[in-house]
Motif scaffolding. Structure first.
Motif, mmCIF file in Angstrom:
data_model
loop_
_atom_site.group_PDB
_atom_site.id
_atom_site.type_symbol
_atom_site.label_atom_id
_atom_site.label_comp_id
_atom_site.label_asym_id
_atom_site.label_seq_id
_atom_site.Cartn_x
_atom_site.Cartn_y
_atom_site.Cartn_z
ATOM 1 N N PRO A 50 0.586 -0.940 0.341
ATOM 2 C CA PRO A 50 -0.318 0.296 0.171
ATOM 3 C C PRO A 50 0.912 1.521 0.234
ATOM 4 N N ARG A 51 0.121 2.089 -0.720
ATOM 5 C CA ARG A 51 1.253 3.536 -0.881
ATOM 6 C C ARG A 51 0.289 4.508 -1.524
ATOM 7 N N PRO A 52 0.814 5.668 -1.099
ATOM 8 C CA PRO A 52 -0.438 6.677 -1.080
ATOM 9 C C PRO A 52 -1.097 7.212 -2.990
ATOM 10 N N ALA A 53 -2.028 6.910 -3.048
ATOM 11 C CA ALA A 53 -3.487 7.644 -4.110
ATOM 12 C C ALA A 53 -4.107 8.895 -3.984
ATOM 13 N N LEU A 54 -3.678 10.155 -5.082
ATOM 14 C CA LEU A 54 -4.623 11.188 -4.897
ATOM 15 C C LEU A 54 -4.048 12.015 -3.827
ATOM 16 N N VAL A 55 -2.758 12.596 -3.609
ATOM 17 C CA VAL A 55 -2.439 12.776 -2.560
ATOM 18 C C VAL A 55 -1.132 14.407 -2.462
ATOM 19 N N PRO A 56 -1.468 14.998 -1.927
ATOM 20 C CA PRO A 56 -0.352 16.139 -2.321
ATOM 21 C C PRO A 56 0.764 15.705 -2.136
ATOM 22 N N VAL A 57 1.748 16.377 -2.855
ATOM 23 C CA VAL A 57 2.845 16.195 -3.343
ATOM 24 C C VAL A 57 4.069 17.267 -2.385
ATOM 25 N N GLU A 58 5.340 17.363 -1.364
ATOM 26 C CA GLU A 58 6.310 17.678 -1.240
ATOM 27 C C GLU A 58 7.077 18.293 -2.599
ATOM 28 N N THR A 59 6.991 19.742 -2.591
ATOM 29 C CA THR A 59 8.915 19.373 -3.187
ATOM 30 C C THR A 59 9.987 20.258 -2.309
ATOM 31 N N VAL A 60 11.017 19.938 -3.309
ATOM 32 C CA VAL A 60 12.530 20.284 -3.181
ATOM 33 C C VAL A 60 11.882 22.335 -2.794
ATOM 34 N N GLU A 61 11.752 22.662 -3.813
ATOM 35 C CA GLU A 61 11.214 24.468 -3.419
ATOM 36 C C GLU A 61 11.090 24.635 -2.109
ATOM 37 N N ALA A 62 11.364 25.382 -1.560
ATOM 38 C CA ALA A 62 11.081 25.766 -0.335
ATOM 39 C C ALA A 62 9.829 27.126 -0.854
ATOM 40 N N PHE A 63 10.051 27.779 -1.682
ATOM 41 C CA PHE A 63 8.830 29.278 -2.409
ATOM 42 C C PHE A 63 7.627 28.329 -2.162
ATOM 43 N N PRO A 64 7.100 27.814 -2.348
ATOM 44 C CA PRO A 64 5.510 27.196 -2.044
ATOM 45 C C PRO A 64 5.001 27.490 -0.936
ATOM 46 N N LYS A 65 5.490 27.798 0.291
ATOM 47 C CA LYS A 65 5.347 28.365 1.759
ATOM 48 C C LYS A 65 4.985 29.504 1.212
ATOM 49 N N ASP A 66 6.013 30.298 0.547
ATOM 50 C CA ASP A 66 5.249 31.997 0.266
ATOM 51 C C ASP A 66 4.220 31.900 -0.601
ATOM 52 N N LEU A 67 3.525 30.836 -0.959
ATOM 53 C CA LEU A 67 2.102 31.216 -2.452
ATOM 54 C C LEU A 67 1.001 30.236 -1.493
ATOM 55 N N GLN A 68 1.241 30.023 0.178
ATOM 56 C CA GLN A 68 0.478 29.102 0.422
ATOM 57 C C GLN A 68 -0.786 29.589 -0.048
ATOM 58 N N GLY A 69 -2.015 28.676 -0.252
ATOM 59 C CA GLY A 69 -3.328 29.350 -0.088
ATOM 60 C C GLY A 69 -3.572 29.544 -1.548
ATOM 61 N N LEU A 70 -2.093 29.979 -2.681
ATOM 62 C CA LEU A 70 -3.434 30.625 -3.504
ATOM 63 C C LEU A 70 -3.218 29.482 -4.903
ATOM 64 N N SER A 71 -4.350 29.372 -5.546
ATOM 65 C CA SER A 71 -4.798 28.561 -6.181
ATOM 66 C C SER A 71 -4.758 29.196 -7.905
ATOM 67 N N LEU A 72 -4.391 28.014 -8.411
ATOM 68 C CA LEU A 72 -3.917 28.610 -10.565
ATOM 69 C C LEU A 72 -5.335 27.889 -10.334
ATOM 70 N N ALA A 73 -5.987 28.691 -11.549
ATOM 71 C CA ALA A 73 -7.677 27.505 -11.528
ATOM 72 C C ALA A 73 -7.006 27.516 -13.651
ATOM 73 N N GLY A 74 -8.057 26.040 -13.377
ATOM 74 C CA GLY A 74 -7.190 25.865 -15.030
ATOM 75 C C GLY A 74 -5.821 26.066 -15.648
ATOM 76 N N VAL A 75 -5.017 25.201 -15.136
ATOM 77 C CA VAL A 75 -3.069 25.246 -15.409
ATOM 78 C C VAL A 75 -3.114 23.972 -16.057
ATOM 79 N N THR A 76 -1.998 23.806 -17.519
ATOM 80 C CA THR A 76 -1.992 22.382 -17.428
ATOM 81 C C THR A 76 -0.262 22.112 -16.872
ATOM 82 N N VAL A 77 -0.072 20.604 -15.982
ATOM 83 C CA VAL A 77 0.656 20.581 -15.475
ATOM 84 C C VAL A 77 1.316 18.798 -15.935
ATOM 85 N N THR A 78 2.469 18.822 -16.114
ATOM 86 C CA THR A 78 3.153 17.564 -17.186
ATOM 87 C C THR A 78 3.908 16.958 -15.772
#
Length: 428
Positions: free
Chosen positions: A203-231
């Motif tokens: 068993p392992r997680p699915a449909l789960v948030p992802v931690e990033t190496v970069e720290a800057f997402p903390k400065d963007l906490q709560g920011l939502s981007l609508a309709g972006v394409t993620v690859t």
């Protein structure tokens, strides 16, 4: 009162272990067909996890056609053909409508109860079981499935801290996975199945948030981007791409599009491969179109600072991070931006990258990937190929789909199919 229906003769036709979405529908369905049914739930109430799904609104299913449902489960999707044929999304919607739950359709074909309350779904399933005289025991934790050594047939269920064995010829195991352990999903079903010789895909997680190496997402906490394409990329290889909404968190990234892609991200991280997540902030434009767009924007604002102009193009909090990544000062006038800087900025808008570090813990996952190895389950009946009279349904199986109602539909469909195939033995 029908004594036979209530197990007064000391034996139940089927014992359902787990009082979640799959367990309740399986129990009610078996009882409706005439079986004497006992449902065992380790918690003090039924439907604890179901009550919090979809942020408490319960995304029941989706309007997609069957082939799209199958595709949403990836390589294991074909295992569900028979289950979806036996109990489709249309059947599920009709079922809940008939049992007092009006439904509504939202973006992406998602189906919710019109009440916007998961409790209405739990209540309908409880009424369904009560109507068909399902016996329910709460605070009853199944510890072991008893199997006849010679015939390899189910003969009973042992309850933790109790000496009596509940006699039955059929067990439907609907204990869920490992996600949201506070609701009772702690892997009990895996242990019971493994003790009977079943292989468990880790068993392992699915449909789960992802931690990033970069720290800057903390400065963007709560920011939502609508309709972006993620690859998602592994090295230079593009391995998956989807469009949807993304949310920055204190540890990395989340939101529907990240949850949908998280399974493949986790898979490649497990293989120790580097995984990059590329966000196209302007998916409606190709690279050439983006450059032309920036040329027009900068030409019309040549005296303005680029930091100011960019706030009209992307969310304010994202501006300093984008410009810093492009090596461009916020105080630089648009008319002084070089061709190289403009191209670099266009590149960042089309391919803003983060590095996946690890998934969030499995107890934060919406569903679990892994579980009972599908090679050991008959997809036509949900019965074990190793133990006669043992059936599986719901999240305990090694099937997990995208967000959008697919996983609950799979739980309900496999539950209905399992219940339809139990063998009722008439008492003499």
């Amino acid at each position: 009162m029908d004594n036979r229906k209530n197990g007064a003769h000391g034996m139940f036709d089927v014992v359902v272990i787990g009082g979640g979405a799959a367990g309740m529908l399986a129990a009610g369905s078996a009882a409706e067909s005439g079986a004497r049914v006992l449902l065992l739930e380790r918690n003090a109430r039924l439907g604890k996890k179901l009550g919090i799904t979809g942020d408490g609104r319960c995304n029941l299913t989706n309007t997609d056609e069957r082939d799209e449902f199958i595709r949403s489960f990836g390589v294991n999707g074909k295992f569900l053909y028979r289950a979806f044929a036996a109990f489709s999304n249309h059947d599920l919607i009709a079922f809940f409508n008939e049992h007092g739950v009006a439904t509504k359709e939202e973006r992406g074909g998602r189906i919710f109860p019109a009440s916007d309350k998961a409790e209405s779904v739990v209540g309908a399933l409880e009424r369904y079981m009560k109507k068909h005289a399902v016996a329910v025991r709460l605070n009853a934790r199944a510890e072991r499935i008893v199997v006849d050594a010679a015939s390899r047939e189910v003969s009973g269920v042992a309850i933790k801290d109790r000496e009596t064995i509940i006699k039955t010829r059929n067990v439907i195991l609907a204990t869920g996975g490992l996600s949201y352990p506070a609701t009772g999903s702690t892997g009990d079903g895996y242990s019971m199945a493994k003790a009977l010789g079943h292989e468990i895909v880790p068993p392992r997680p699915a449909l789960v948030p992802v931690e990033t190496v970069e720290a800057f997402p903390k400065d963007l906490q709560g920011l939502s981007l609508a309709g972006v394409t993620v690859t998602v990329l592994s090295g230079r290889k593009r391995i998956a791409s989807e469009s949807g909404d993304l949310i920055f968190t204190h540890y990395g990234i989340s939101g529907p599009v990240i949850l949908s892609l998280s399974g493949i991200i986790v898979e490649h991280l497990d293989m120790k491969e580097p995984v990059a997540v590329s966000i196209n902030l302007k998916p409606a434009l190709d690279r050439a179109g983006l450059e032309e767009f920036l040329i027009r924007e900068f030409a019309g604002s040549s005296k303005k600072l680029i930091g100011t102009v960019m706030k009209g193009l992307v969310p304010k909090s994202l501006v300093p991070i984008l410009l810093n990544a492009g090596g461009i000062s916020e105080e630089k006038q648009c008319g002084r931006i070089t061709t190289t800087e403009r191209k670099r900025l266009a590149g960042l808008l089309a391919d803003f990258r983060l590095t996946a570090k690890r998934p969030r813990p499995i107890d934060e996952a919406v569903v679990t990937r892994g579980g009972i190895d599908l090679k050991e389950v008959d997809p036509r009946t949900m019965e074990s190929k190793k133990v006669r009279g043992l059936y599986f349904c719901g999240e305990i199986l090694d099937v997990d789909g995208n967000t959008g109602g697919y996983n609950l539909q799979a739980a309900f469909s496999t539950a209905r199919l399992a219940a339809a195939n139990i063998r009722i033995v008439e008492e003499e």
